[in-house]
Design an enzyme around this catalytic site. Structure first.
Site, short mmCIF file in Angstrom:
data_model
loop_
_atom_site.label_atom_id
_atom_site.label_comp_id
_atom_site.label_asym_id
_atom_site.label_seq_id
_atom_site.Cartn_x
_atom_site.Cartn_y
_atom_site.Cartn_z
N LEU A 4 11.13 -21.19 -3.09
CA LEU A 4 10.40 -19.84 -2.80
C LEU A 4 9.14 -19.73 -3.39
O LEU A 4 9.55 -19.73 -4.39
CB LEU A 4 10.94 -18.15 -2.46
CG LEU A 4 10.00 -17.17 -2.21
CD1 LEU A 4 9.73 -17.16 -0.83
CD2 LEU A 4 10.54 -16.15 -2.67
N HIS A 22 3.56 2.70 -9.56
CA HIS A 22 3.26 1.30 -9.17
C HIS A 22 4.51 0.71 -9.39
O HIS A 22 5.30 -0.78 -9.06
CB HIS A 22 1.66 1.43 -9.88
CG HIS A 22 0.62 1.37 -9.49
ND1 HIS A 22 0.32 1.20 -7.96
CD2 HIS A 22 -0.22 2.74 -9.66
CE1 HIS A 22 -1.24 1.76 -7.75
NE2 HIS A 22 -1.19 1.95 -8.86
N ASP A 31 1.21 -1.43 0.07
CA ASP A 31 0.13 0.25 0.22
C ASP A 31 1.05 1.16 0.12
O ASP A 31 2.10 0.75 0.95
CB ASP A 31 -1.07 0.21 1.02
CG ASP A 31 -2.11 0.81 1.44
OD1 ASP A 31 -2.45 1.41 -0.19
OD2 ASP A 31 -2.10 1.51 2.49
#
Length: 240
Positions: free
Chosen positions: A127, A33, A16
């Site tokens: 991962l 972004h 955020d």
């Protein structure tokens, strides 16, 4: 406590603050972004380096479809570009890439890119990087209930199975089936809410809320969050 036991298996981040970060610098929201992609790369590398097994990122919610069309379009283009650009690094670092959410709302080109990245990274095992895209917690629970109802309607399951079903039985209908619930959820930018994210899966997650805006959240901040997690005493309702 052994160091390995202090590392969360699954870290999830609500990314955020991209828009505010851009506006503070006199740019359009989409600039933030783009800058946030660098933080995704940094946190993915930090997760691999510290031994985290699952890193999930809340990239785009079902509610985000209500944002201005230009911003949504730019975000989708950015995601396609990021997947294409980051694929070599994911392969090098042993990262398996997974996207979860309501993919029926995504464009065919984006879905094709997702399928390609998932297939190419399927054998990687250091991962698992989970991107929640077009996702919301309420939608996830609803689609799980619909799956269960469809099984009962078609005769694959019966009422007795439904009545005897436990929490683990319902888990397998969620889009996160097979993925452990997050041990730690981090939200950047100072907001202190879940925003309809992993409502079922976050039942016993630890939370860290930080005022750092997402484009400024890098390896140092990620490691600091792990250090804070290591100081927590997780009791799951029991007394120690």
């Amino acid at each position: 406590m052994e160091e390995s036991k202090r590392i969360p298996v699954h870290v999830s981040i609500i990314m955020d603050g991209n828009g505010r970060w851009a506006e503070e610098r006199g740019h359009e929201r989409v600039y933030g972004h783009a800058a946030g992609v660098e933080s995704v790369r940094a946190c993915t590398e930090a997760a691999v380096e510290t031994g985290v097994r699952y890193l999930s990122l809340f990239a785009f919610s079902e509610e985000n479809w209500n944002r201005p069309e230009h911003e949504v379009h730019t975000l989708m283009e950015l995601m396609v570009k990021a997947m294409r650009d980051e694929l070599p690094t994911m392969m090098k670092n042993g990262v398996r890439f997974v996207v979860l959410g309501n993919r029926a709302r995504l464009s065919s080109s984006l879905n094709e890119m997702i399928d390609d990245c998932e297939a190419r990274t399927a054998a990687n095992d250091r991962l698992v990087l989970v991107i929640f895209l077009s996702y919301s917690g309420k939608w996830d629970i609803l689609q799980a209930a619909k799956k269960l109802a469809a099984e009962i309607s078609s005769g694959q399951a019966d009422e007795e199975e439904l009545l005897s079903m436990g929490v683990d039985g319902f888990d397998r209908y969620l889009v996160t089936a097979g993925i452990p619930d997050p041990d730690l959820i981090i939200r950047t930018s100072g907001e202190c809410r879940l925003s309809n994210y992993l409502l079922w899966q976050a039942a016993y997650s630890e939370f860290i809320f930080t005022g750092v805006l997402w484009p400024d959240f890098r390896k140092e901040e990620f490691r600091a969050a792990l250090a804070e997690y290591a100081r927590r005493d997780r009791r799951y309702g029991r007394v120690k």
